[in-house]
Design an enzyme around this catalytic site. Sequence first.
Site, PDB file in Angstrom:
ATOM      1  N   PRO A 380      52.512 138.907 -24.091  1.00 12.44           N
ATOM      2  CA  PRO A 380      51.269 139.579 -23.679  1.00 12.44           C
ATOM      3  C   PRO A 380      50.057 138.691 -23.935  1.00 12.44           C
ATOM      4  CG  PRO A 380      52.633 141.029 -25.037  1.00 12.44           C
ATOM      5  CD  PRO A 380      53.241 139.679 -25.113  1.00 12.44           C
ATOM      6  N   LYS A 384      48.964 136.686 -17.232  1.00 15.51           N
ATOM      7  CA  LYS A 384      49.842 136.915 -16.070  1.00 15.51           C
ATOM      8  C   LYS A 384      49.117 137.730 -14.994  1.00 15.51           C
ATOM      9  CE  LYS A 384      53.078 138.876 -18.536  1.00 15.51           C
ATOM     10  NZ  LYS A 384      52.502 138.709 -19.891  1.00 15.51           N
ATOM     11  N   SER A 701      70.277 132.821 -32.093  1.00 14.67           N
ATOM     12  CA  SER A 701      69.697 131.532 -32.493  1.00 14.67           C
ATOM     13  C   SER A 701      69.453 131.419 -33.995  1.00 14.67           C
ATOM     14  CB  SER A 701      68.381 131.297 -31.739  1.00 14.67           C
ATOM     15  OG  SER A 701      67.435 132.302 -32.047  1.00 14.67           O
ATOM     16  N   LYS A 744      58.767 128.902 -30.100  1.00 13.95           N
ATOM     17  CA  LYS A 744      59.256 128.691 -31.462  1.00 13.95           C
ATOM     18  C   LYS A 744      58.517 127.543 -32.150  1.00 13.95           C
ATOM     19  CE  LYS A 744      63.882 130.540 -30.570  1.00 13.95           C
ATOM     20  NZ  LYS A 744      65.327 130.261 -30.494  1.00 13.95           N
TER      21      LYS A 744
END
Length: 796
Positions: A380, A384, A701, A744
């Site tokens: 967010p 976009k 992950s 990340k």
Amino acid sequence: MHLVDIADLDPYIDVEREGPSPSESGIELPDVIGILPIRSAVAYPGTVMPLAVGRRSSKRLVSDSVPHETIFGLVAQRKADIEKPGPDDIYTVGTAASVLKVIKMPQGSVNIIVHGIARFKIIKFVATKPYLKAKVKLVSVKTRRTKKLQAQMVNIRNIAGRVINLSPNVPEEASMLLESIQNPSALADFLAATLNVPVAEKQALLEEFDPRKRLQKVSLALANQLEVLELSHKIQIQVRDSIDKSQREYFLQEELKAIQAELGQSDRRTEEIDTLQARIRKAGMPHAVETEALRELERMSKTPVAAPEYSVIRTYLDCVCELPWSKQTEDRLDITKAERILNRDHYGLQKIKKRILEFLAVRKLNPTGKSPILCFVGPPGVGKTSLGRSIARAMDRKFIRISLGGIRDEADIRGHRRTYIGALPGRILQELRKCGYNNPVFMLDELDKIGQDFRGDPASALLEVLDPEQNDTFTDHYIDQPFDLSGVMFIATANYTEPVPPALMDRVEVINLAGYTQKEKLNIAKKYLVPRQLTENGLTKAKLTIKDDAIVEIIDHYTGEAGVRNLERSIASICRHIATKIATGKSTRATIAARHLAGILGPQKFESEIALRTAVPGVATALAYTPVGGQILFIESAMMPGDGKLTLTGQIGNVMKESAQAAFSVLKANAKNLKIDPEQFARFDYHVHVPAGAVPKDGPSAGVAIFTSLVSLLLKRPVNPDIAMTGEITLKGLVLPIGGLKEKILAAKQAGIKTVILPARNKKNLVEIPAEAKSKMKFRFAKKASDVIKIALINP
């Protein structure tokens, strides 16, 4: 009632009288008489008919005849197109006749009126010049009256009477004459002359000498003619009734108009129908849709205004007429100008801007190409939705946005059927109707937030909308007609793609929008956020200045997000704070630096997690990717006496649990290589916990970090607090690649991490990471779990 159809004579035949049969009359017929061939007609005894005489031979015969005295023969030609008939071209049975009157016409032709007397049969021809002459024999007709014959005559009179009544242009005297004929042979001849049948059939009736058989044949022919006349009469009545009804309605409508005109009123309903018809014609609909709309309009014109159906049809027609069936904007295909607009509205996002410019270039070279279906995926606040507005502005198209979040009813996409009360079109056509054009930029926001329940699956309804091969015939349930969506440029947005059905994801082109770096956020704030908030809060640059160090402080310690939404809220808080001071007269201008933020925004909300952690065995730092961006996770392990059970806590999902099980199995399988006593697994229980237990966590992950945390615990060697790691682990100890690399790395940088351990197969992806995000950071790559242990653990 058709009397006779003859090419050489007038279309009128009259029967003057009915005489006795030839056998009773004692008429003497000469042995040799002249023969007059006639075309397309047959003469019967007792009838009077006009003839137009045109052949030279026929004129000679007429001139040699004395009216009322000379008798000659009338014989039908076998073929009407023969101009000079010979003995073989005429029948052998004819009617003896005499001339009643000769009329010479100005053009040289001769018309005669002849009276048929009796049947005769040609024995042989004796001359062909100057006209045909033949030796003939009078045919004797005898009749014996019986009850059956009388019944036959009654029946044929009834049929003939009905034929006369149904036949047009028949004089009233015909019925009276029919009743006056008592001789069976004369009755049969009279009716045979009136039949509308081919010449061959009429000749057959002439050659039938038995009156009873002749009456039977005439009766059958009359019955067929009566059947045709009755059917024709029925059709005429139906047509006349229809015409009468239309005329009656027309007269009533005209009278109603006159009455309303006298009262000073107008025919509002007629005007309404005419107006709707004109709107339908001008709407530019496809032919099939226009036909259906006009059919509904016809139904509406016949429906009472008070009926519920009337308003339903009226609403439907209004909706159909307002849809932009053929109205569209013209694309701006100036690629340089479009690039300038995109750069002015958004900082960075080079990959997306490149894709939009490629689309414009393709559209310029191929104007009829299909629009792509793009899907912006990212956390967010990364822009976009605003990027969709910029695309519309760059292409000079209208912009439409609908939020799909929480939609659970398929009818929101496809509309309701008109059988339901209060039915409406779906959101797609509703927004196009409001827009007024059929080629806007259409943003479907929050694609991953669509719900599903007993009312249907809205995501499945979008399959047709978001497929360029199908959406040119999109059918809304309310409109129930295909609408072309191929000109619409659909752009979907989502925070992450896991909840979106695979079939829907297969139809879109995914473009990832990763989070912003600190430098990118600083530039966005200076170029866009600060000027916008100054304007919204009634300030100017002269009244408020926010220094760069203050913005950086907000980014690092007041907002922990991938986007810039909270950053803008913080800037808005500063603007409101200063606006209040200026409005109350306490200040005229202000300059905000980092040291002033605590007094305005309060204490720092985010601080480095690494600074709060000490290097203790059993704690490893993992990197995770969430719908709101990247974040770090601390994997904590503990051991206590037991029987070797593994406990997992921290509200972790099934995938993460399975990853922890795999890491534990790899640890036990490689205990000797890691210099761990295998007997410990039987004497102790192990507990792996991921802090922030209220936040759901899932994904594979973290497998490497869980493995490292357990190894650190068992070896009693702490993990370097400056190192974070990510990667999926297999039972063979391999480290598999991961996604969300940029998010990340940004999370690690913000947390103060200096070194990041990545899967070796992700090394190629570092090229896509901005240089600023990689600055002052080290990246180590691992192929196996053992490589991670060598890098991460502090040497004893």
